[in-house]
Design a protein around this motif. Structure first.
Motif, PDB file in Angstrom:
ATOM      1  N   ALA A   1      95.508 -36.263  61.191  1.00  0.00           N
ATOM      2  CA  ALA A   1      95.330 -35.946  62.620  1.00  0.00           C
ATOM      3  C   ALA A   1      96.111 -34.685  62.958  1.00  0.00           C
ATOM      4  CB  ALA A   1      95.777 -37.114  63.481  1.00  0.00           C
ATOM      5  N   GLU A   2      95.667 -33.573  62.405  1.00  0.00           N
ATOM      6  CA  GLU A   2      96.327 -32.284  62.606  1.00  0.00           C
ATOM      7  C   GLU A   2      95.343 -31.334  63.279  1.00  0.00           C
ATOM      8  OE1 GLU A   2      99.248 -30.661  59.667  1.00  0.00           O
ATOM      9  OE2 GLU A   2      97.612 -29.220  59.322  1.00  0.00           O
ATOM     10  N   LEU A   3      95.765 -30.743  64.375  1.00  0.00           N
ATOM     11  CA  LEU A   3      94.896 -29.881  65.176  1.00  0.00           C
ATOM     12  C   LEU A   3      95.362 -28.437  65.107  1.00  0.00           C
ATOM     13  CD1 LEU A   3      94.568 -32.200  68.305  1.00  0.00           C
ATOM     14  CD2 LEU A   3      92.665 -31.519  66.825  1.00  0.00           C
TER      15      LEU A   3
ATOM     16  N   GLU B   1     100.464 -33.451  62.342  1.00  0.00           N
ATOM     17  CA  GLU B   1     100.183 -34.876  62.439  1.00  0.00           C
ATOM     18  C   GLU B   1     101.448 -35.649  62.808  1.00  0.00           C
ATOM     19  OE1 GLU B   1      97.863 -38.322  59.904  1.00  0.00           O
ATOM     20  OE2 GLU B   1      99.051 -36.840  58.805  1.00  0.00           O
TER      21      GLU B   1
ATOM     22  N   LEU C   1      90.097 -29.904  63.165  1.00  0.00           N
ATOM     23  CA  LEU C   1      90.793 -31.174  62.986  1.00  0.00           C
ATOM     24  C   LEU C   1      90.808 -31.471  61.495  1.00  0.00           C
ATOM     25  CD1 LEU C   1      91.972 -33.936  63.867  1.00  0.00           C
ATOM     26  CD2 LEU C   1      89.618 -34.728  64.230  1.00  0.00           C
TER      27      LEU C   1
ATOM     28  N   MET D   1      90.215 -39.998  69.160  1.00  0.00           N
ATOM     29  CA  MET D   1      91.018 -39.631  70.323  1.00  0.00           C
ATOM     30  C   MET D   1      90.972 -40.698  71.409  1.00  0.00           C
ATOM     31  SD  MET D   1      89.995 -35.612  70.786  1.00  0.00           S
ATOM     32  CE  MET D   1      90.294 -34.411  69.498  1.00  0.00           C
TER      33      MET D   1
ATOM     34  N   ASP E   1      94.083 -41.834  66.584  1.00  0.00           N
ATOM     35  CA  ASP E   1      94.928 -40.948  65.779  1.00  0.00           C
ATOM     36  C   ASP E   1      95.551 -39.867  66.659  1.00  0.00           C
ATOM     37  OD1 ASP E   1      94.174 -42.198  63.318  1.00  0.00           O
ATOM     38  OD2 ASP E   1      92.257 -41.149  63.454  1.00  0.00           O
ATOM     39  N   ILE E   2      94.816 -39.499  67.716  1.00  0.00           N
ATOM     40  CA  ILE E   2      95.266 -38.423  68.605  1.00  0.00           C
ATOM     41  C   ILE E   2      95.277 -38.954  70.031  1.00  0.00           C
ATOM     42  CG2 ILE E   2      94.783 -36.106  69.481  1.00  0.00           C
ATOM     43  CD1 ILE E   2      93.241 -35.645  66.811  1.00  0.00           C
TER      44      ILE E   2
ATOM     45  N   ARG F   1     101.956 -40.931  66.487  1.00  0.00           N
ATOM     46  CA  ARG F   1     100.619 -40.375  66.731  1.00  0.00           C
ATOM     47  C   ARG F   1     100.731 -38.885  67.088  1.00  0.00           C
ATOM     48  NH1 ARG F   1      97.524 -45.049  67.490  1.00  0.00           N
ATOM     49  NH2 ARG F   1      98.732 -46.763  68.375  1.00  0.00           N
ATOM     50  N   THR F   2      99.691 -38.160  66.762  1.00  0.00           N
ATOM     51  CA  THR F   2      99.586 -36.783  67.239  1.00  0.00           C
ATOM     52  C   THR F   2      99.300 -36.850  68.735  1.00  0.00           C
ATOM     53  OG1 THR F   2      98.685 -36.121  65.097  1.00  0.00           O
ATOM     54  CG2 THR F   2      98.381 -34.598  66.954  1.00  0.00           C
ATOM     55  N   THR F   3     100.196 -36.274  69.539  1.00  0.00           N
ATOM     56  CA  THR F   3     100.104 -36.438  70.993  1.00  0.00           C
ATOM     57  C   THR F   3     100.158 -35.086  71.686  1.00  0.00           C
ATOM     58  OG1 THR F   3     101.277 -38.555  70.808  1.00  0.00           O
ATOM     59  CG2 THR F   3     101.087 -37.591  73.012  1.00  0.00           C
TER      60      THR F   3
END
Length: 588
Positions: free
Chosen positions: A340-342, A369, A403, A420, A500-501, A530-532
């Motif tokens: 979960a990396e943006l 992430e 993503l 998401m 995940d996000i 979590r990726t927030t």
């Protein structure tokens, strides 16, 4: 305004909803032909009744003629039952299919479509227009087909009975059909206008009811009554014009048809007197002439209804023809999203409705992430636009968003959004019970899972105090709950979704201090691991973020943690100072 389609093109488009039910249509058509044939045969029964029964003075012949006629009537009744059932079933089935097709399409449309098209009008198309089509397919269309068969059959029987009288029919037919064609065009135009005006009435009523507290707070009841009255009167005026045209059409047709029948009676009566025609033949001829007249009168009336349905169908097809602005890729990525990396790289964007205004200008962001990033800035800086692009409600004009290394345009919208969950400033709650609203995050969740999510969101206690607990209905938009309670229901939904996000859009900005504290307590375990991404103004939310991006006029002007930004970013210092002053003022 979309270009108006021809009636034939509209009929073809609607016809594809009928094709799955070919067997039913064939059976209905067979019943229709059968009843039409039986009805026409009754004319022969009338002729036998007069010539073999009355004229001959034979009781036996009269009984035979009566039995023959009664058998035909019985067969006609059975055929009519079958025809009515099948055609009505077909109308209901097609109406349901069309309603589902329109709704299934509407829920895929881009959110911007609903910004420029009123929900009340869309609802009118889903309900009023589809109901009108159901009435046409299930009733009026059947009557039109039956009347057409009766018209053709009556003409054939008239020819076989007396050619001289039939000549009058052929002379009268074009005179009757001409006004149907001329006036019918006006009826179709007015029918579409009438449907549009009814939609306007429904839209205004829906908006007023939705915002009834605002209406009453500003004592605007009288103004809204007057505005609604104007819309209702306009709809009535359009309807009057449509009714006037239809009434004119029916009156002209009936006058011409029965005028021709009267002429035929006079000529036929003289032939009976002169002995060139029997009384039974005249009776049968008049029967067929009346059947023909009734068929033409029905066709003229139904024609107006069909044209009205064409207007409704055109509105529905316009809605079905709207293209989704965000289309799924032809070959979506099949790889599993593991990280979960943006990443936003050189993203530039302007809203389609405002092409001259840049919403985001060369934005570069990387969210690792499991980390959290807070977006801060003045209203209109572009924070919410970032969220819109991340959920792919829009695509950037330049740059890319990825993503786990996959460009968002290579993922289907459902594939992307399944990773998401959004907790908004004004959470969207449905007018169902508590359990339904929480379970919206995971429709197949058990009751135990729903309750566990509510406990994690610090919502279980107040839910238990509701009159029916988790079965308590919340009212439209969750009106029966306070702001903090609505937020915790939304957080419970997000916890159950297990995304995940996590996207937090001003999740605590509208709350009082006590409610904010409870919501913060609910958010902490949700954010853990979590990726927030957070849009926030309040220091309590910003301080806990791993990274903070300061956005101004669509650009990232500074990025770092709270302490480093206090030392290096004048804009961040200003925002923190304003927030600190607001917090102090609220505490007094």
């Amino acid at each position: 305004m979309p270009k108006s389609r021809s009636s034939f093109a509209i009929a073809v488009s609607i016809g594809r909803f009928l094709t799955p039910y070919k067997k039913t249509m064939i059976a209905a058509a067979a019943a229709l032909i059968f009843t039409a044939g039986i009805t026409l045969s009754i004319g022969q029964g009338v002729q036998r009744l007069i010539d073999d029964g009355f004229a001959s003075g034979s009781a036996e012949q009269l009984n035979h003629a009566l039995i023959f006629t009664m058998v035909l009537i019985g067969l006609m009744a059975i055929g009519t039952f079958i025809r009515f059932y099948l055609v009505s079933w077909l109308g209901e089935r097609v109406s349901a299919d069309l309603r589902k097709a329109v709704f299934n399409h509407v829920v895929t449309l881009h959110p911007s479509y609903f910004e420029t098209n009123r929900s009340g009008e869309i609802m009118s198309r889903l309900t009023t227009d589809t109901t009108l089509l159901q009435s046409i397919i299930g009733s009026s269309l059947s009557m039109a087909l039956r009347s057409s068969l009766m018209l053709i059959g009556s003409l054939i029987m008239l020819l076989s009975t007396n050619w001289k009288l039939t000549t009058i029919v052929f002379i009268a037919a074009p005179i009757v059909l001409l006004p149907i064609l001329l006036i019918g065009r006006k009826v179709r135009t007015l029918s579409k206008q009438s449907q549009d005006s009814i939609a306007d009435v429904g839209t205004r009523a829906g908006e007023v009811i939705e915002h009834i507290k605002t209406v009453q707070s500003y004592t605007m009841e009288d103004d809204e009554r007057a505005a609604f009255g104007r819309d209702a009167e306009h709809a009535f005026t359009v309807a009057k014009r449509r009714i006037r045209q239809r009434a004119t059409l029916i009156t002209v047709v009936i006058s011409l048809v029965f005028g021709a029948i009267t002429t035929m009676l006079w000529i036929g009566g003289n032939d009976v007197i002169n002995g060139t025609m029997s009384g039974g033949e005249l009776g049968a001829f008049i029967f067929y002439a009346l059947m023909m007249a009734a068929a033409m009168a029905t066709l003229s009336e139904v024609y107006g209804e069909v044209l009205r349905a064409v207007g409704a169908a055109e509105r529905l097809l316009e809605l079905l023809a709207v293209k989704a602005e965000i289309a799924p890729p032809a070959e979506p990525v099949s790889d599993r999203i593991n990280k979960a990396e943006l990443t936003l790289k050189n993203v530039c964007f302007h809203y389609p409705s405002r092409p001259e205004t840049t919403a985001l200008n060369n934005i570069n962001l990387h969210i690792k992430e499991g980390s959290s990033l807070a977006l801060v800035g003045a209203s209109g800086a572009g924070k919410s636009t970032v969220f819109e692009l991340l959920q792919r409600f829009y695509d950037p004009q330049q740059g890319s968003i990825s993503l786990d290394g996959h460009d968002l345009t290579t993922l289907t919208p459902q594939q992307l959004r399944s990773h998401m969950a959004l907790v908004a400033q004004q959470p969207a709650l449905f007018s169902e019970d508590v359990r339904y609203n929480i379970r919206y995050g995971k429709p197949d969740a058990s009751d135990a899972e729903v309750e566990a999510a509510a406990r994690a969101a610090h919502a279980h206690d107040f839910i238990s105090e509701l009159p029916e607990g988790y079965q308590s209905y919340l009212g439209e938009r969750g009106v029966r709950l306070s702001g903090g309670q609505r937020q915790r229901i939304a957080i419970a939904r997000a916890i159950l979704n297990d995304p995940d996000i996590l996207l937090l859009d001003e999740a605590t900005s509208a709350l009082d201090a006590e409610s904010e504290q409870k919501v913060q307590q609910a958010l902490e375990p949700l954010m853990q691991g979590r990726t927030t991404l957070i849009i926030a103004h309040r220091l309590s939310t910003i301080l806990n973020a791993d990274q903070i991006a300061v956005i101004d006029q669509g650009q990232v002007v500074a990025q770092g943690d709270h302490q480093s930004l206090l030392e290096t970013s004048p804009l961040y210092q200003k925002l923190v100072k304003i927030q600190f002053q607001n917090t102090q003022a609220a505490g007094k």
